[in-house]
Design a protein around this motif. Structure first.
Motif, short mmCIF file in Angstrom:
data_model
loop_
_atom_site.label_atom_id
_atom_site.label_comp_id
_atom_site.label_asym_id
_atom_site.label_seq_id
_atom_site.Cartn_x
_atom_site.Cartn_y
_atom_site.Cartn_z
N HIS A 1 21.01 11.28 -45.70
CA HIS A 1 19.78 10.66 -45.78
C HIS A 1 18.96 11.07 -46.92
O HIS A 1 19.71 11.96 -47.74
CB HIS A 1 19.00 11.10 -44.56
N ARG B 1 8.77 11.26 -36.23
CA ARG B 1 9.19 10.04 -36.76
C ARG B 1 8.50 9.03 -36.73
O ARG B 1 7.79 8.71 -35.85
CB ARG B 1 10.50 9.91 -35.98
N SER C 1 12.64 5.22 -41.70
CA SER C 1 12.00 6.40 -40.77
C SER C 1 11.70 7.46 -41.43
O SER C 1 12.71 8.05 -42.04
CB SER C 1 12.73 6.64 -39.32
N ASN D 1 10.06 11.74 -41.41
CA ASN D 1 9.17 12.89 -40.64
C ASN D 1 8.54 13.41 -41.75
O ASN D 1 8.18 13.31 -42.97
CB ASN D 1 10.22 13.91 -40.08
N CYS E 1 12.10 14.02 -45.03
CA CYS E 1 13.36 13.19 -44.88
C CYS E 1 12.88 11.63 -44.52
O CYS E 1 12.23 11.50 -43.74
CB CYS E 1 14.27 13.75 -43.92
N HIS F 1 15.29 8.28 -43.21
CA HIS F 1 16.47 7.87 -42.83
C HIS F 1 16.42 6.34 -42.77
O HIS F 1 15.47 5.73 -42.57
CB HIS F 1 16.54 8.41 -41.48
N THR G 1 22.07 13.35 -39.75
CA THR G 1 21.39 14.52 -40.06
C THR G 1 22.07 15.21 -41.15
O THR G 1 23.52 15.49 -41.03
CB THR G 1 20.81 15.59 -38.93
N ASP H 1 20.28 10.47 -35.51
CA ASP H 1 19.05 11.03 -34.86
C ASP H 1 18.52 9.61 -34.06
O ASP H 1 18.23 8.85 -35.05
CB ASP H 1 18.12 11.57 -35.82
N HIS I 1 15.18 8.43 -35.22
CA HIS I 1 14.82 7.90 -36.67
C HIS I 1 15.69 6.44 -36.56
O HIS I 1 15.16 5.62 -37.27
CB HIS I 1 15.91 8.77 -37.60
N GLN I 2 16.76 6.50 -35.78
CA GLN I 2 17.38 5.04 -35.94
C GLN I 2 16.31 3.97 -35.35
O GLN I 2 16.32 2.91 -35.69
CB GLN I 2 18.81 5.13 -35.18
N ALA J 1 13.43 3.21 -37.70
CA ALA J 1 13.98 2.14 -38.84
C ALA J 1 14.35 0.96 -38.34
O ALA J 1 13.78 -0.06 -38.87
CB ALA J 1 15.57 2.74 -39.29
N THR K 1 11.56 11.36 -26.72
CA THR K 1 10.64 10.98 -27.95
C THR K 1 9.39 10.50 -27.78
O THR K 1 8.32 10.77 -28.28
CB THR K 1 11.45 10.26 -29.15
#
Length: 396
Positions: free
Chosen positions: A172, A198, A213, A215, A234, A236, A242, A249, A252-253, A256, A281
């Motif tokens: 990423h 995220r 996405s 962090n 990061c 993504h 990761t 993750d 993150h997905q 996005a 989450t």
């Protein structure tokens, strides 16, 4: 794209006390409301301060007077709203991707005539393209946004933007804010405190907007020491993984896909393990919009309980490692249960661990999974604890 204040869409919370649209129709709209503009708005979540909007010219009299209505206690989660000028004020309606409106006071779905509905769908499609980013794979993203590239990151909740440079990252993008000013903007997005949370963002580079996405926690190597950001963070894209686990993750997905306007599609295709990760989450980040998607709109009371309980936890983490064989087993099931060890932390209390149970069902192998049960430790509130300190939250 414009910036809006959160208070504008807090009107959604008081739909039930506003007059019904058919009553306004009976008594007459203003001249501008009858043959003028209505305003369509798109915002990533109901609480987002950032939104995109456009005026649409149509006859409000036809919109409501030549429509088909049906009773419905709920309406699919949506990111699109219509503001209509009515006699004495304005009214905001949720709008589906198919051009249907929802009147919460009358618990009715309003389906306009085909011509008007077709125009609404066309305008909604254009507005979505304006508001959201392009969903591209990590393989394409690392070529489209190469190392050393400098670009803008736009947070889709606050509308705040800052500039970064991609410094490294094979799985990423590892990025760093360019200046102290950029660092200050990024920190303000996270409420003034660095966080691993995220967030759905747009990566704007070379005339393109890509869904991604990020962090907000400085870590690892630092290549721009004068920017006031000790390390990198990061970003993504779809399909990125990761560095440590080389696995995707889920949060993150999801983010996005949210940044591409495809959050509902992601949830609809998610496995039980991915859905469990999203529940965790949502609890950890207090993301009510995510819970709305996961719990389905017809489980209102249950969703509200989940939202309330999530606020009691400072952090929630999954400790159990997912097993590939469990994911393969779920592919052939209609009912699936997952025992998962989670770590919970409440303010001022020692962290605790518990085996929590998730249950999911679906009507067929081709239908999306639905969360029907989430068993977790009760927050430490008077009158809330059950025997053994556990409670089963499930669909009513």
């Amino acid at each position: 794209m414009g910036k809006g204040k959160r208070s504008v869409f807090l009107l959604l919370a008081v739909w039930g006390v506003l007059f019904r649209p058919e009553a306004a129709y009976m008594h007459g709209f203003s001249a501008a409301g009858d043959h003028g503009n209505v305003v369509l708005s798109v915002q990533t979540t109901p609480d987002a301060a950032y939104r995109s909007e456009t005026g649409v010219t149509l006859s409000v009299r036809k919109l409501f007077g030549q429509s088909v209505r049906r009773k419905a206690e709920s309406f699919p989660y949506t990111d699109t709203f219509m503001k209509v000028k009515e006699t004495g004020g304005e009214r905001i309606y949720p709008v589906s991707a198919m051009g249907e409106l929802y009147d919460s006071s009358g618990h009715e779905v309003i389906r306009p005539g085909e011509a008007l509905r077709g125009e609404l769908v066309k305008q909604i499609t254009v507005l979505h393209r304006k508001h959201y980013g392009e969903l591209i794979s990590w393989n394409d993203a690392q070529k489209a946004v190469p190392r050393q590239a400098k670009f803008e990151v736009l947070d889709l909740e606050t509308g705040l933007a800052f500039r970064v440079q991609r410094r490294a990252g094979r799985q990423h993008a590892d990025v760093q804010p360019l200046t102290k000013k950029d660092t200050a903007v990024m920190k303000s997005i996270y409420g003034g405190k660095w966080s691993w949370n995220r967030r759905a963002v747009l990566v704007r580079y070379d005339g393109h907007s890509y869904a991604a996405s990020m962090n907000g926690m400085p870590h690892g190597g630092d290549g721009i020491p004068e920017n006031g950001f000790s390390g990198h963070s990061c970003i993504h894209f779809a399909g990125s993984t990761t560095h440590k686990s080389r696995s995707k993750d889920t949060a993150h997905q999801f983010m996005a896909h949210r940044a591409a306007g495809m959050a509902g599609s992601f949830v609809g295709k998610a496995s039980p393990q991915e859905l469990a990760d999203l529940v965790v989450t949502a609890f950890d980040q207090h993301d009510d919009a995510m819970l709305e998607l996961l719990g389905r709109s017809h489980n209102r009371d249950w969703i509200e309980e989940l939202k309330k309980d999530s606020l009691s936890f400072v952090s929630v983490r999954r400790l159990t490692e997912w097993k590939p064989e469990e994911a393969r087993k779920a592919e052939q099931e209609y009912v699936f249960e997952l025992p998962v060890e989670l770590a919970f932390e409440e303010a001022g209390k020692r962290p605790r661990k518990a085996i929590c149970r998730f249950a999911f069902t679906r009507a067929s192998l081709y239908d999306p999974w639905e969360l029907t049960q989430f068993e977790y430790p009760e927050p430490d509130r008077p009158g809330k604890r059950t025997e053994g300190g556990r409670n089963s939250r499930q669909k009513k």
